[in-house]
Design an enzyme around this catalytic site. Structure first.
Site, mmCIF file in Angstrom:
data_model
loop_
_atom_site.group_PDB
_atom_site.id
_atom_site.type_symbol
_atom_site.label_atom_id
_atom_site.label_comp_id
_atom_site.label_asym_id
_atom_site.label_seq_id
_atom_site.Cartn_x
_atom_site.Cartn_y
_atom_site.Cartn_z
ATOM 1 N N LYS A 198 5.024 38.776 -2.933
ATOM 2 C CA LYS A 198 3.644 38.776 -3.406
ATOM 3 C C LYS A 198 2.931 40.035 -2.926
ATOM 4 O O LYS A 198 3.513 40.888 -2.230
ATOM 5 C CB LYS A 198 2.938 37.509 -2.939
ATOM 6 C CG LYS A 198 3.681 36.229 -3.345
ATOM 7 C CD LYS A 198 2.870 34.983 -3.117
ATOM 8 C CE LYS A 198 1.814 34.811 -4.173
ATOM 9 N NZ LYS A 198 1.112 33.502 -4.050
ATOM 10 N N ARG A 205 0.817 -1.214 0.000
ATOM 11 C CA ARG A 205 0.000 0.000 0.000
ATOM 12 C C ARG A 205 0.851 1.264 0.000
ATOM 13 O O ARG A 205 0.535 2.231 -0.705
ATOM 14 C CB ARG A 205 -0.953 -0.014 1.192
ATOM 15 C CG ARG A 205 -1.843 1.214 1.300
ATOM 16 C CD ARG A 205 -2.482 1.635 -0.005
ATOM 17 N NE ARG A 205 -3.200 0.545 -0.661
ATOM 18 C CZ ARG A 205 -3.604 0.580 -1.913
ATOM 19 N NH1 ARG A 205 -3.319 1.627 -2.680
ATOM 20 N NH2 ARG A 205 -4.251 -0.440 -2.428
ATOM 21 N N ASP A 237 0.025 38.418 -12.283
ATOM 22 C CA ASP A 237 -1.014 37.738 -11.513
ATOM 23 C C ASP A 237 -2.403 38.067 -12.042
ATOM 24 O O ASP A 237 -2.832 39.227 -12.039
ATOM 25 C CB ASP A 237 -0.915 38.142 -10.036
ATOM 26 C CG ASP A 237 -1.930 37.431 -9.175
ATOM 27 O OD1 ASP A 237 -2.086 36.208 -9.323
ATOM 28 O OD2 ASP A 237 -2.577 38.103 -8.344
ATOM 29 N N GLU A 277 5.478 39.644 -7.717
ATOM 30 C CA GLU A 277 4.133 39.519 -8.263
ATOM 31 C C GLU A 277 3.562 40.914 -8.506
ATOM 32 O O GLU A 277 3.634 41.770 -7.636
ATOM 33 C CB GLU A 277 3.247 38.765 -7.266
ATOM 34 C CG GLU A 277 1.809 38.586 -7.705
ATOM 35 C CD GLU A 277 0.977 37.943 -6.618
ATOM 36 O OE1 GLU A 277 0.766 36.719 -6.669
ATOM 37 O OE2 GLU A 277 0.527 38.660 -5.690
ATOM 38 N N LYS A 337 1.359 24.442 -3.696
ATOM 39 C CA LYS A 337 0.066 23.823 -3.366
ATOM 40 C C LYS A 337 0.209 22.309 -3.454
ATOM 41 O O LYS A 337 -0.334 21.643 -4.329
ATOM 42 C CB LYS A 337 -1.020 24.338 -4.305
ATOM 43 C CG LYS A 337 -1.269 25.836 -4.166
ATOM 44 C CD LYS A 337 -2.278 26.333 -5.178
ATOM 45 C CE LYS A 337 -2.468 27.846 -5.057
ATOM 46 N NZ LYS A 337 -3.400 28.381 -6.065
#
Length: 295
Positions: free
Chosen positions: A177, A110, A231, A210, A145
């Site tokens: 950012k 597994r 962005d 960004e 992410k």
């Protein structure tokens, strides 16, 4: 390459060390104090062999990690590879065969499958995205992410699928950012502070900014950014931004980001950007169907 700060220590963990930690955790959460089904039904001297059967078309990824799974759990397991990472596979293909103690085969099944299915799913999706950019110099990038604890494997799967890694984490690149800009008081101040920080701490880190509009593009160019991230620009606005950056900031890399799908990807690539970052490569991928069967 040293890639991760462990807790509050200044010591860094390597990719191999992180994978070793992951496998320790995987075995601990799956086997606990013993695989009582296997221990109660299979004798300690039983020997056997199993093969990895591919049941869905896609890109195979995780073979090298599967070998680590078997070697770590039981070095006596012998793995014979027929198909390597990065290969296009179809239902019925046999990727590898593993021989050895049956108890070890069943207890590693597994963990190995979870890794192989996840990585192959990511590689398959990445290859699909990158193929939309055929003929262009643009490359697909992953993001942060990722599944906590699985980042190294997921980013490796992106590379196997033909994409490129963005930064691995918060430590190997400076990405300023919108929130950083707003809290720092502007792009010029944020970039200047980042450069000063790198100089004082002997860090050789590329700086990406960004931006949200043309004014911020010019600020990022003037501040000396190494890469500019557009962005949530439309493809039309992206083409205009690319012309501006190429004219006023030659040498600056250009990345598109924000809500870009498989259907819209080509338009952004044709706008002339160097990279397109896509969170969907890792955050919502279906694993590739496969099984580990006795043979």
């Amino acid at each position: 390459m040293r890639i991760f700060a462990a807790s509050k220590s200044k010591n860094m963990k390597t990719k191999d060390e992180l994978i070793d930690d992951l496998l320790n955790l995987a075995f601990a959460e799956d086997i606990g104090d013993g695989d009582h089904t296997t221990l109660s039904t299979i004798g300690p001297d039983a020997m056997g062999r199993q093969h990895l059967l591919v049941k869905e078309e896609g890109i195979l990824a995780g073979v090298d990690i599967a070998r680590k799974v078997f070697e770590k759990f039981d070095p006596s397991l012998k793995m014979t590879v027929m198909i390597h990472d990065g290969a296009h596979v179809k239902p019925g293909d046999i990727a590898f065969v593993v021989e050895g103690p049956v108890r070890s085969l069943l207890q590693t099944e597994r963990t190995m499958l979870n890794i192989m299915q996840r990585m192959s799913g990511i590689a398959t999706v990445t290859a699909r995205y990158q193929s939309r950019l055929d003929g262009l110099a643009c490359k697909v990038l992953d993001t942060r992410k990722t599944t906590p604890g699985l980042r190294m494997l997921e980013k490796e799967a992106v590379k196997i699928g033909g994409g490129c890694n963005h930064r691995i984490g918060l430590f190997d690149m400076i990405l300023i950012k919108d929130n950083h800009v707003d809290f720092a008081g502007g792009i010029d101040k944020a970039v200047a502070a980042a450069k000063d920080y790198c100089a004082k701490n002997n860090k050789d880190l590329r700086i990406e900014v960004e931006v949200r509009n043309t004014d911020e593009i010019r600020q990022a160019i003037a501040a000396g950014a190494d890469r500019i991230m557009l962005d949530n620009f439309t493809p039309e606005r992206t083409a205009e931004a690319v012309k501006l950056i190429r004219a006023e900031g030659p040498g600056i890399e250009i990345e598109s980001s924000g809500g870009i799908t498989l259907d819209t990807l080509r338009a952004y690539g044709e706008a002339g950007v160097d990279f397109i970052s896509v969170g969907a490569l890792t955050h919502s991928v279906k694993g590739l169907d496969m099984s580990f069967k006795a043979c």
